[in-house]
Design a protein around this motif. Structure first.
Motif, PDB file in Angstrom:
ATOM      1  N   THR A 121     -61.312  74.012  81.745  1.00  0.00           N
ATOM      2  CA  THR A 121     -60.108  74.121  80.935  1.00  0.00           C
ATOM      3  C   THR A 121     -60.528  74.174  79.474  1.00  0.00           C
ATOM      4  OG1 THR A 121     -58.938  72.778  82.567  1.00  0.00           O
ATOM      5  CG2 THR A 121     -57.860  73.119  80.442  1.00  0.00           C
ATOM      6  N   TYR A 122     -59.950  75.096  78.724  1.00  0.00           N
ATOM      7  CA  TYR A 122     -60.380  75.295  77.346  1.00  0.00           C
ATOM      8  C   TYR A 122     -59.185  75.557  76.441  1.00  0.00           C
ATOM      9  CZ  TYR A 122     -59.391  80.288  77.693  1.00  0.00           C
ATOM     10  OH  TYR A 122     -58.743  81.480  77.841  1.00  0.00           O
ATOM     11  N   TYR A 123     -59.437  75.538  75.151  1.00  0.00           N
ATOM     12  CA  TYR A 123     -58.478  75.985  74.135  1.00  0.00           C
ATOM     13  C   TYR A 123     -59.273  76.595  72.986  1.00  0.00           C
ATOM     14  CZ  TYR A 123     -59.573  71.887  71.226  1.00  0.00           C
ATOM     15  OH  TYR A 123     -60.207  70.947  70.446  1.00  0.00           O
ATOM     16  N   PRO A 124     -58.654  77.452  72.149  1.00  0.00           N
ATOM     17  CA  PRO A 124     -57.316  78.033  72.308  1.00  0.00           C
ATOM     18  C   PRO A 124     -57.348  79.207  73.283  1.00  0.00           C
ATOM     19  CG  PRO A 124     -58.323  78.847  70.299  1.00  0.00           C
ATOM     20  CD  PRO A 124     -59.295  77.874  70.891  1.00  0.00           C
ATOM     21  N   LYS A 125     -56.284  79.365  74.010  1.00  0.00           N
ATOM     22  CA  LYS A 125     -56.225  80.425  75.009  1.00  0.00           C
ATOM     23  C   LYS A 125     -56.413  81.805  74.383  1.00  0.00           C
ATOM     24  CE  LYS A 125     -53.092  82.504  78.389  1.00  0.00           C
ATOM     25  NZ  LYS A 125     -51.721  82.462  78.966  1.00  0.00           N
ATOM     26  N   ARG A 126     -55.881  82.005  73.177  1.00  0.00           N
ATOM     27  CA  ARG A 126     -55.935  83.317  72.525  1.00  0.00           C
ATOM     28  C   ARG A 126     -57.360  83.799  72.252  1.00  0.00           C
ATOM     29  NH1 ARG A 126     -57.641  82.122  67.652  1.00  0.00           N
ATOM     30  NH2 ARG A 126     -57.144  80.092  66.726  1.00  0.00           N
ATOM     31  N   ALA A 127     -58.331  82.884  72.282  1.00  0.00           N
ATOM     32  CA  ALA A 127     -59.701  83.254  71.918  1.00  0.00           C
ATOM     33  C   ALA A 127     -60.469  83.890  73.065  1.00  0.00           C
ATOM     34  CB  ALA A 127     -60.453  82.026  71.411  1.00  0.00           C
ATOM     35  N   ARG A 140     -69.324  82.887  70.837  1.00  0.00           N
ATOM     36  CA  ARG A 140     -69.715  84.251  71.159  1.00  0.00           C
ATOM     37  C   ARG A 140     -71.242  84.357  71.094  1.00  0.00           C
ATOM     38  NH1 ARG A 140     -68.351  88.465  68.172  1.00  0.00           N
ATOM     39  NH2 ARG A 140     -67.818  89.797  69.936  1.00  0.00           N
ATOM     40  N   GLY A 141     -71.838  84.951  72.141  1.00  0.00           N
ATOM     41  CA  GLY A 141     -73.283  85.064  72.200  1.00  0.00           C
ATOM     42  C   GLY A 141     -73.961  83.944  72.963  1.00  0.00           C
ATOM     43  N   ASP A 142     -73.210  82.881  73.296  1.00  0.00           N
ATOM     44  CA  ASP A 142     -73.765  81.836  74.155  1.00  0.00           C
ATOM     45  C   ASP A 142     -73.872  82.367  75.587  1.00  0.00           C
ATOM     46  OD1 ASP A 142     -73.800  80.156  72.005  1.00  0.00           O
ATOM     47  OD2 ASP A 142     -72.125  78.892  72.661  1.00  0.00           O
ATOM     48  N   ARG A 154     -74.093  88.902  76.455  1.00  0.00           N
ATOM     49  CA  ARG A 154     -73.304  90.133  76.318  1.00  0.00           C
ATOM     50  C   ARG A 154     -71.877  89.922  76.811  1.00  0.00           C
ATOM     51  NH1 ARG A 154     -75.427  91.484  81.426  1.00  0.00           N
ATOM     52  NH2 ARG A 154     -73.832  92.377  82.810  1.00  0.00           N
ATOM     53  N   CYS A 155     -71.725  89.047  77.812  1.00  0.00           N
ATOM     54  CA  CYS A 155     -70.389  88.803  78.363  1.00  0.00           C
ATOM     55  C   CYS A 155     -69.561  87.892  77.468  1.00  0.00           C
ATOM     56  CB  CYS A 155     -70.498  88.208  79.768  1.00  0.00           C
ATOM     57  SG  CYS A 155     -71.005  89.402  81.023  1.00  0.00           S
ATOM     58  N   THR A 156     -70.170  86.831  76.929  1.00  0.00           N
ATOM     59  CA  THR A 156     -69.376  85.982  76.029  1.00  0.00           C
ATOM     60  C   THR A 156     -69.014  86.743  74.753  1.00  0.00           C
ATOM     61  OG1 THR A 156     -71.405  84.985  75.114  1.00  0.00           O
ATOM     62  CG2 THR A 156     -70.311  83.828  76.931  1.00  0.00           C
ATOM     63  N   ASN A 157     -69.872  87.681  74.348  1.00  0.00           N
ATOM     64  CA  ASN A 157     -69.513  88.524  73.205  1.00  0.00           C
ATOM     65  C   ASN A 157     -68.304  89.397  73.513  1.00  0.00           C
ATOM     66  OD1 ASN A 157     -71.214  87.966  70.969  1.00  0.00           O
ATOM     67  ND2 ASN A 157     -72.939  88.927  72.010  1.00  0.00           N
ATOM     68  N   LYS A 158     -68.209  89.868  74.768  1.00  0.00           N
ATOM     69  CA  LYS A 158     -67.073  90.702  75.164  1.00  0.00           C
ATOM     70  C   LYS A 158     -65.820  89.868  75.387  1.00  0.00           C
ATOM     71  CE  LYS A 158     -69.497  94.467  77.591  1.00  0.00           C
ATOM     72  NZ  LYS A 158     -69.654  95.144  78.908  1.00  0.00           N
ATOM     73  N   ILE A 159     -65.992  88.748  76.094  1.00  0.00           N
ATOM     74  CA  ILE A 159     -64.842  87.960  76.540  1.00  0.00           C
ATOM     75  C   ILE A 159     -64.211  87.163  75.394  1.00  0.00           C
ATOM     76  CG2 ILE A 159     -64.179  86.009  78.010  1.00  0.00           C
ATOM     77  CD1 ILE A 159     -66.283  86.971  80.012  1.00  0.00           C
ATOM     78  N   LEU A 160     -65.026  86.625  74.504  1.00  0.00           N
ATOM     79  CA  LEU A 160     -64.532  85.725  73.464  1.00  0.00           C
ATOM     80  C   LEU A 160     -64.339  86.464  72.137  1.00  0.00           C
ATOM     81  CD1 LEU A 160     -66.788  82.578  74.088  1.00  0.00           C
ATOM     82  CD2 LEU A 160     -64.593  83.167  75.150  1.00  0.00           C
ATOM     83  N   SER A 161     -63.206  86.228  71.532  1.00  0.00           N
ATOM     84  CA  SER A 161     -62.973  86.733  70.180  1.00  0.00           C
ATOM     85  C   SER A 161     -63.260  85.663  69.141  1.00  0.00           C
ATOM     86  CB  SER A 161     -61.523  87.206  70.034  1.00  0.00           C
ATOM     87  OG  SER A 161     -60.612  86.131  70.272  1.00  0.00           O
ATOM     88  N   ASP A 162     -63.369  84.428  69.605  1.00  0.00           N
ATOM     89  CA  ASP A 162     -63.626  83.297  68.716  1.00  0.00           C
ATOM     90  C   ASP A 162     -64.209  82.171  69.571  1.00  0.00           C
ATOM     91  OD1 ASP A 162     -63.760  81.673  66.511  1.00  0.00           O
ATOM     92  OD2 ASP A 162     -61.620  81.791  66.010  1.00  0.00           O
ATOM     93  N   THR A 163     -64.596  81.111  68.948  1.00  0.00           N
ATOM     94  CA  THR A 163     -65.121  79.950  69.664  1.00  0.00           C
ATOM     95  C   THR A 163     -64.027  79.311  70.510  1.00  0.00           C
ATOM     96  OG1 THR A 163     -66.722  79.505  67.899  1.00  0.00           O
ATOM     97  CG2 THR A 163     -66.205  77.683  69.401  1.00  0.00           C
ATOM     98  N   ILE A 164     -64.372  78.949  71.746  1.00  0.00           N
ATOM     99  CA  ILE A 164     -63.457  78.170  72.579  1.00  0.00           C
ATOM    100  C   ILE A 164     -64.027  76.767  72.749  1.00  0.00           C
ATOM    101  CG2 ILE A 164     -62.571  80.188  73.799  1.00  0.00           C
ATOM    102  CD1 ILE A 164     -64.295  79.356  76.221  1.00  0.00           C
ATOM    103  N   TYR A 165     -63.144  75.840  73.079  1.00  0.00           N
ATOM    104  CA  TYR A 165     -63.535  74.445  73.241  1.00  0.00           C
ATOM    105  C   TYR A 165     -63.108  73.992  74.632  1.00  0.00           C
ATOM    106  CZ  TYR A 165     -64.138  74.728  68.216  1.00  0.00           C
ATOM    107  OH  TYR A 165     -64.546  75.116  66.957  1.00  0.00           O
ATOM    108  N   ILE A 166     -64.081  73.615  75.446  1.00  0.00           N
ATOM    109  CA  ILE A 166     -63.744  73.180  76.794  1.00  0.00           C
ATOM    110  C   ILE A 166     -63.452  71.682  76.780  1.00  0.00           C
ATOM    111  CG2 ILE A 166     -65.011  75.045  77.886  1.00  0.00           C
ATOM    112  CD1 ILE A 166     -67.161  73.024  78.655  1.00  0.00           C
ATOM    113  N   ILE A 167     -62.415  71.307  77.511  1.00  0.00           N
ATOM    114  CA  ILE A 167     -61.949  69.921  77.513  1.00  0.00           C
ATOM    115  C   ILE A 167     -62.038  69.276  78.894  1.00  0.00           C
ATOM    116  CG2 ILE A 167     -60.454  70.166  75.510  1.00  0.00           C
ATOM    117  CD1 ILE A 167     -58.114  70.733  77.343  1.00  0.00           C
ATOM    118  N   GLY A 168     -62.310  70.088  79.920  1.00  0.00           N
ATOM    119  CA  GLY A 168     -62.450  69.548  81.267  1.00  0.00           C
ATOM    120  C   GLY A 168     -63.151  70.544  82.157  1.00  0.00           C
ATOM    121  N   GLY A 169     -63.778  70.063  83.220  1.00  0.00           N
ATOM    122  CA  GLY A 169     -64.465  70.962  84.132  1.00  0.00           C
ATOM    123  C   GLY A 169     -64.783  70.301  85.456  1.00  0.00           C
ATOM    124  N   PHE A 170     -65.008  71.118  86.469  1.00  0.00           N
ATOM    125  CA  PHE A 170     -65.463  70.599  87.756  1.00  0.00           C
ATOM    126  C   PHE A 170     -66.159  71.706  88.535  1.00  0.00           C
ATOM    127  CE2 PHE A 170     -61.167  72.078  88.596  1.00  0.00           C
ATOM    128  CZ  PHE A 170     -61.252  72.710  89.824  1.00  0.00           C
TER     129      PHE A 170
END
Length: 559
Positions: free
Chosen positions: A412-418, A377-379, A314-330
């Motif tokens: 860290t992800y892209y695109p920020k607009r999503a 969205r939905g993940d 429910r939160c990724t459906n709210k937060i994301l308008s499109d698919t994001i791609y993560i490129i780094g994490g810790f």
């Protein structure tokens, strides 16, 4: 037996990197070489305390008698490599006392890791994580990349355990750039806990010298860079960068967390970050995304305390308008943290985004995802933090001091607009995505935090007129509490617990009395809170009230 010896040495020595004073407790504490990176000093000793730690009072050390403490562990062989700790640290006769020059200052080896360069094989023994602390980012050498060093002037560190200081820096506004890397410029490694680089809005104040600033600045809320102990720097994926300059951020704020557990007044620091940026814009603007939990209650003397947080579909459906791609994490915990994972559930499959079964605050592992990992969205995402508090004598709560704890996964992800929100962080079952337009479950947060608002004032006055904030239950109090619980911000249950906890952080006297009066009438054992007492009659847990619930690194409530 090896594990017992290994634990004993570092339980006595403590968290050397996190608390500079602990490095004074062993000979050559500041000049110990990295056991597997030639020419570098070792800064990760603190992680080796399997019992967790971070607060000098959590080790049972007699600080008035440090020489005796070293003598107790000098003759031990903590890593099982055939040499005593004293032999490895330059005090083979165990004669060293704090402040004295060790018998030997060269030929040192690590007492907690078997030295792979020695003649023995180290088979079956603990060896060091062989990673260099040198910053290596080939993108910084590309044509057109510029560097800006941002450091605070050397400043006295206050004589208190935890201090946050901030200073702003203006950026080149002549055109658009992408920030593609950050590198730490650490002056006093013994006091700097972490540094956050925030992008600031147009109304951000100009801060030309270091000023104490708390944990957040309302006008500078988006993290675009981060350093913590053990990180060599950040190097972004070729597909994205943080937009700065003409249409991006043209002012940034550096926030420093200084850690001074000895509360001495003789420390100075002039640290900062270098940023690398380019006018050769990358295909996407980058953003930062957080998961984790802020309701942490870690009882003392536990070998394992597990905390879980869900970022549901429910939160990724709210937060994301499109698919994001993560490129780094810790992962990010403090010294009681021993393991952390972040799992992604997508399309019926599970994937570990982070999977550190031997977490080290002093030696964080940055993850690089190439190819980038899609979050749709939905993940959903699950963050799990595991703590060990065997050496603790007091309960550990969420907070910004290293004697407190945290539980975050940062990506860290892209695109920020999503993405419309920078985090999906929980407090028990309440998720930040549930805050919409400044309201949660019918509670207008800004109104509830305004003591002068008619509805808030009426509720507070009702409770204060009928309940005793100084202990003891007045006969008329339960009825007053029942009336107050009709307010949407005080509905009995988790929402009440959450919002009264937030209110308890308000320093004004009326709020303090109100929260105390609200919990004055009944008490029961709360098994969901580690067996600690929880005042009820619809009240917030006592332990939650003393923990910090303000979400770290970003302002998440519209207060």
């Amino acid at each position: 037996m090896l594990t017992v010896r290994f634990a004993a040495f570092f339980t006595c020595i403590g968290v050397i990197y996190g608390h500079s004073g602990y490095r004074d407790m062993i000979p050559n504490g500041y000049t110990l070489p990295n056991p597997c990176v030639t020419g570098e000093l070792w800064h990760g000793v603190g992680h080796l305390n399997p019992g967790g730690g971070g607060d000098t009072n959590h080790f049972g050390i007699d600080f008035a008698n440090q020489g005796r403490m070293w003598a107790n562990v000098c003759n031990m062989d903590s890593d099982g490599d055939g040499m005593t700790n004293g032999q490895e640290l330059g005090d083979p006769q165990c004669m060293w006392t704090r402040g004295a020059t060790p018998a030997r200052t060269t030929g040192l080896t690590h007492p907690g890791f078997c030295d792979t360069s020695s003649s023995q094989t180290c088979a079956g023994l603990i060896t060091a994580p062989c990673t260099s602390s040198k910053f290596n980012c080939t993108a910084t050498t590309e044509t057109g990349v510029q560097k800006q060093i941002m450091k605070i002037p050397r400043t006295a560190v206050p004589d208190k355990e935890t201090t946050y200081v901030c200073m702003t820096f203006d950026l080149d506004q002549s055109q658009d750039y992408h920030l593609i890397a950050t590198e730490p410029e650490i002056d006093n490694v013994n006091v700097v806990h972490h540094i956050i680089l925030y992008g600031c809005g147009d109304n951000a104040p100009v801060i030309t010298s270091p000023q104490e600033c708390g944990q957040s600045m309302p006008a500078c809320q988006e993290g675009i860079g981060f350093w913590t102990v053990g990180m060599p720097g950040q190097c972004l994926h070729k597909e994205a960068g943080f937009r700065i300059g003409k249409t991006g951020y043209n002012r940034v704020l550096l926030q420093f967390h200084w850690n001074n557990p000895e509360r001495t007044s003789d420390k100075m620091d002039g640290s900062g970050l270098s940023i690398y940026y380019t006018s050769n814009l990358r295909p996407n603007d980058a953003g930062l995304f957080w998961t984790g939990e802020t309701n942490l209650v870690i009882p003392p003397g536990r070998s394992r305390t597990v905390v879980e947080s869900m970022c549901p579909s429910r939160c990724t459906n709210k937060i994301l308008s499109d698919t994001i791609y993560i490129i780094g994490g810790f992962n990010h915990m403090h010294y009681r943290g021993v393991a952390q994972t972040v799992e992604l559930f997508s399309g019926g499959e599970r994937r570990y985004l982070t999977n550190q079964l031997n977490y080290s605050y002093d030696n964080p592992k940055s993850m690089t995802y190439d190819p980038p990992v899609a979050i749709r969205r939905g993940d959903s995402l699950k963050t799990t933090c595991v703590y060990q508090s065997l050496s603790a004598t007091k309960t550990t709560f969420y907070g910004f001091s290293i004697s407190n704890e945290m539980c975050y996964g940062t990506f860290t992800y892209y695109p920020k607009r999503a993405s419309s929100n920078s985090n999906c962080v929980t407090w028990k079952t309440i998720n930040n995505c549930d805050v919409e337009g400044g309201a949660i479950m019918g509670c207008r947060i800004a109104e509830f935090f305004n003591n002068s608002h008619p509805n808030t004032k009426m509720v507070m006055d009702k409770v204060l007129d009928n309940c005793n904030p100084f202990g003891g239950c007045r006969q008329e109090c339960p009825a007053a509490i029942a009336e107050a619980e009709k307010h949407p911000c005080l509905v009995k249950g988790v929402i009440q617990d959450y919002l009264l906890t937030l209110r308890s952080r308000n320093p004004d006297l009326k709020t303090t009395k109100f929260v105390a009066a609200f919990g004055s009438c009944s008490c029961k054992k709360d098994d969901d809170n580690g067996g600690f007492p929880t005042h009820t009659g619809g009240t917030a847990s006592v332990d939650a009230l003393v923990s910090t619930v303000v979400l770290a690194f970003c302002t998440v409530l519209l207060l």
